[in-house]
Design a protein around this motif. Structure first.
Motif, PDB file in Angstrom:
ATOM      1  N   PHE A 108       0.819  -1.207   0.000  1.00  0.00           N
ATOM      2  CA  PHE A 108       0.000   0.000   0.000  1.00  0.00           C
ATOM      3  C   PHE A 108       0.858   1.265   0.000  1.00  0.00           C
ATOM      4  O   PHE A 108       0.480   2.269  -0.611  1.00  0.00           O
ATOM      5  CB  PHE A 108      -0.953   0.003   1.202  1.00  0.00           C
ATOM      6  CG  PHE A 108      -2.193  -0.792   0.983  1.00  0.00           C
ATOM      7  CD1 PHE A 108      -3.194  -0.323   0.147  1.00  0.00           C
ATOM      8  CD2 PHE A 108      -2.359  -2.025   1.601  1.00  0.00           C
ATOM      9  CE1 PHE A 108      -4.345  -1.056  -0.071  1.00  0.00           C
ATOM     10  CE2 PHE A 108      -3.515  -2.764   1.381  1.00  0.00           C
ATOM     11  CZ  PHE A 108      -4.503  -2.286   0.547  1.00  0.00           C
ATOM     12  N   ARG A 109       1.987   1.245   0.682  1.00  0.00           N
ATOM     13  CA  ARG A 109       2.851   2.421   0.704  1.00  0.00           C
ATOM     14  C   ARG A 109       3.358   2.740  -0.701  1.00  0.00           C
ATOM     15  O   ARG A 109       3.391   3.905  -1.117  1.00  0.00           O
ATOM     16  CB  ARG A 109       4.030   2.190   1.652  1.00  0.00           C
ATOM     17  CG  ARG A 109       4.827   3.448   1.961  1.00  0.00           C
ATOM     18  CD  ARG A 109       5.691   3.245   3.188  1.00  0.00           C
ATOM     19  NE  ARG A 109       6.776   2.320   2.938  1.00  0.00           N
ATOM     20  CZ  ARG A 109       8.027   2.693   2.645  1.00  0.00           C
ATOM     21  NH1 ARG A 109       8.331   3.985   2.573  1.00  0.00           N
ATOM     22  NH2 ARG A 109       8.966   1.798   2.454  1.00  0.00           N
ATOM     23  N   SER A 110       3.716   1.689  -1.438  1.00  0.00           N
ATOM     24  CA  SER A 110       4.152   1.900  -2.824  1.00  0.00           C
ATOM     25  C   SER A 110       3.009   2.421  -3.681  1.00  0.00           C
ATOM     26  O   SER A 110       3.200   3.316  -4.517  1.00  0.00           O
ATOM     27  CB  SER A 110       4.683   0.586  -3.403  1.00  0.00           C
ATOM     28  OG  SER A 110       5.807   0.131  -2.680  1.00  0.00           O
ATOM     29  N   GLY A 111       1.805   1.850  -3.481  1.00  0.00           N
ATOM     30  CA  GLY A 111       0.658   2.305  -4.254  1.00  0.00           C
ATOM     31  C   GLY A 111       0.295   3.742  -3.967  1.00  0.00           C
ATOM     32  O   GLY A 111       0.002   4.530  -4.889  1.00  0.00           O
ATOM     33  N   VAL A 138      -6.909   9.525  -3.445  1.00  0.00           N
ATOM     34  CA  VAL A 138      -5.674   8.737  -3.407  1.00  0.00           C
ATOM     35  C   VAL A 138      -5.948   7.248  -3.248  1.00  0.00           C
ATOM     36  O   VAL A 138      -5.463   6.424  -4.039  1.00  0.00           O
ATOM     37  CB  VAL A 138      -4.750   9.236  -2.271  1.00  0.00           C
ATOM     38  CG1 VAL A 138      -3.504   8.350  -2.180  1.00  0.00           C
ATOM     39  CG2 VAL A 138      -4.358  10.682  -2.507  1.00  0.00           C
ATOM     40  N   LEU A 139      -6.722   6.877  -2.223  1.00  0.00           N
ATOM     41  CA  LEU A 139      -6.923   5.454  -1.920  1.00  0.00           C
ATOM     42  C   LEU A 139      -7.589   4.679  -3.054  1.00  0.00           C
ATOM     43  O   LEU A 139      -7.147   3.562  -3.368  1.00  0.00           O
ATOM     44  CB  LEU A 139      -7.715   5.295  -0.622  1.00  0.00           C
ATOM     45  CG  LEU A 139      -7.857   3.859  -0.096  1.00  0.00           C
ATOM     46  CD1 LEU A 139      -6.478   3.242   0.124  1.00  0.00           C
ATOM     47  CD2 LEU A 139      -8.659   3.834   1.200  1.00  0.00           C
ATOM     48  N   PRO A 140      -8.652   5.205  -3.702  1.00  0.00           N
ATOM     49  CA  PRO A 140      -9.250   4.425  -4.800  1.00  0.00           C
ATOM     50  C   PRO A 140      -8.257   4.125  -5.926  1.00  0.00           C
ATOM     51  O   PRO A 140      -8.261   3.019  -6.480  1.00  0.00           O
ATOM     52  CB  PRO A 140     -10.381   5.336  -5.290  1.00  0.00           C
ATOM     53  CG  PRO A 140     -10.736   6.168  -4.092  1.00  0.00           C
ATOM     54  CD  PRO A 140      -9.438   6.421  -3.404  1.00  0.00           C
ATOM     55  N   GLN A 141      -7.413   5.103  -6.258  1.00  0.00           N
ATOM     56  CA  GLN A 141      -6.428   4.866  -7.324  1.00  0.00           C
ATOM     57  C   GLN A 141      -5.327   3.917  -6.851  1.00  0.00           C
ATOM     58  O   GLN A 141      -4.887   3.035  -7.605  1.00  0.00           O
ATOM     59  CB  GLN A 141      -5.803   6.190  -7.761  1.00  0.00           C
ATOM     60  CG  GLN A 141      -6.795   7.147  -8.411  1.00  0.00           C
ATOM     61  CD  GLN A 141      -6.110   8.409  -8.885  1.00  0.00           C
ATOM     62  OE1 GLN A 141      -5.434   8.423  -9.919  1.00  0.00           O
ATOM     63  NE2 GLN A 141      -6.273   9.490  -8.132  1.00  0.00           N
ATOM     64  N   ARG A 145      -4.158   0.008  -8.213  1.00  0.00           N
ATOM     65  CA  ARG A 145      -2.786  -0.332  -8.581  1.00  0.00           C
ATOM     66  C   ARG A 145      -2.228  -1.498  -7.768  1.00  0.00           C
ATOM     67  O   ARG A 145      -1.407  -2.267  -8.273  1.00  0.00           O
ATOM     68  CB  ARG A 145      -1.890   0.899  -8.422  1.00  0.00           C
ATOM     69  CG  ARG A 145      -2.257   2.010  -9.396  1.00  0.00           C
ATOM     70  CD  ARG A 145      -1.251   3.130  -9.379  1.00  0.00           C
ATOM     71  NE  ARG A 145      -1.617   4.161 -10.343  1.00  0.00           N
ATOM     72  CZ  ARG A 145      -0.813   5.140 -10.729  1.00  0.00           C
ATOM     73  NH1 ARG A 145       0.406   5.222 -10.228  1.00  0.00           N
ATOM     74  NH2 ARG A 145      -1.223   6.037 -11.610  1.00  0.00           N
ATOM     75  N   VAL A 146      -2.641  -1.610  -6.513  1.00  0.00           N
ATOM     76  CA  VAL A 146      -2.074  -2.665  -5.668  1.00  0.00           C
ATOM     77  C   VAL A 146      -2.897  -3.948  -5.704  1.00  0.00           C
ATOM     78  O   VAL A 146      -2.448  -4.980  -5.186  1.00  0.00           O
ATOM     79  CB  VAL A 146      -1.937  -2.193  -4.200  1.00  0.00           C
ATOM     80  CG1 VAL A 146      -1.127  -0.917  -4.120  1.00  0.00           C
ATOM     81  CG2 VAL A 146      -3.300  -2.008  -3.525  1.00  0.00           C
ATOM     82  N   LEU A 147      -4.068  -3.916  -6.315  1.00  0.00           N
ATOM     83  CA  LEU A 147      -4.927  -5.101  -6.328  1.00  0.00           C
ATOM     84  C   LEU A 147      -4.246  -6.332  -6.911  1.00  0.00           C
ATOM     85  O   LEU A 147      -4.364  -7.427  -6.334  1.00  0.00           O
ATOM     86  CB  LEU A 147      -6.229  -4.790  -7.091  1.00  0.00           C
ATOM     87  CG  LEU A 147      -7.286  -5.899  -7.079  1.00  0.00           C
ATOM     88  CD1 LEU A 147      -7.684  -6.258  -5.650  1.00  0.00           C
ATOM     89  CD2 LEU A 147      -8.529  -5.464  -7.880  1.00  0.00           C
ATOM     90  N   PRO A 148      -3.511  -6.214  -8.037  1.00  0.00           N
ATOM     91  CA  PRO A 148      -2.821  -7.411  -8.536  1.00  0.00           C
ATOM     92  C   PRO A 148      -1.805  -7.969  -7.545  1.00  0.00           C
ATOM     93  O   PRO A 148      -1.654  -9.191  -7.419  1.00  0.00           O
ATOM     94  CB  PRO A 148      -2.123  -6.896  -9.814  1.00  0.00           C
ATOM     95  CG  PRO A 148      -2.950  -5.729 -10.247  1.00  0.00           C
ATOM     96  CD  PRO A 148      -3.384  -5.076  -8.967  1.00  0.00           C
TER      97      PRO A 148
END
Length: 219
Positions: A108-111, A138-141, A145-148
């Motif tokens: 999450f930090r990277s995302g 921020v969080l939705p985007q 990105r981190v979902l995969p």
């Protein structure tokens, strides 16, 4: 060498019960570790230095310890330190959550850091609070990105749950090992266990591939 595959059919309900415990353990761990990872990521980015240092220490400790050692630590050491007598299932869950939360924190930090600062500044310029900017912009985007990566973590976690068998959690690996020790059908039970893990893990791996194709960042 004679093989007796009937032991697999005879033990099918026990194996199914163990498989369900494996799935439950995986789901509960991710349900706790995803919000835990978000909180740790925010703590690491905090301007309050003691909070950031605590989160950094937590992540670096539990991310770099072997998971098997962490399972043993949670089972033998944690009750002594806390005075809590937890069941093997809860103990295994705690160990898995500590490890996966640390990894999810970095994910999450990277995302979050990948979202351009200009979007945050634009939200603030429109009169939004920092909490609103994070929650609505921020969080939705970052989540997309981190979902995969989270999906890949799920598959790895599904296999790693077998490590809690060392503290007698009744998941698939422990159940199969118990049947093996009682029936002396080593080859049959190990093969059945491998087959069950593959049957459950392969669809998950294909789902992860689809998530990577659909939600993977392209910039």
């Amino acid at each position: 060498m004679s093989l007796d595959w009937s032991i697999v059919w005879t033990s099918r309900w026990l194996l199914l019960e163990g498989a369900l415990v494996t799935i439950l353990l995986t789901a509960l761990t991710m349900a706790i570790s995803v919000p835990g990872g978000i909180v740790l990521a925010l703590m690491r980015g905090s301007r309050f230095r003691p909070l950031a240092l605590f989160a950094t220490g937590f992540v670096e400790l539990f991310r770099n310890l072997p998971l098997l050692l962490l399972v043993y630590w949670a089972f033998y050491v944690m009750p002594v330190l806390t005075g809590l007598g937890l069941s093997p299932f809860v103990t295994g869950l705690v160990a898995l959550c500590l490890n996966v939360s640390a990894y999810n924190s970095e994910t999450f930090r990277s995302g979050i850091n990948s979202i351009r600062k200009g979007q945050t500044e634009a939200g603030l310029a429109l009169g939004m609070s920092k909490v609103q900017v994070f929650r609505e912009i921020v969080l939705p985007q970052a989540w997309r990105r981190v979902l995969p990566v989270l999906a890949s973590t799920w598959v790895s976690l599904f296999k790693d749950t077998s490590l809690v068998s060392v503290i007698a959690v009744g998941e698939l690996a422990h159940t199969a090992m118990q049947i093996r020790s009682q029936s002396f059908r080593v080859l049959e039970m190990l093969t059945a266990m491998a087959g069950l893990y593959w049957l459950m893990g392969y669809p998950q791996a294909k789902l992860v591939d689809w998530i990577h194709r659909t939600y993977g960042a392209r910039e």
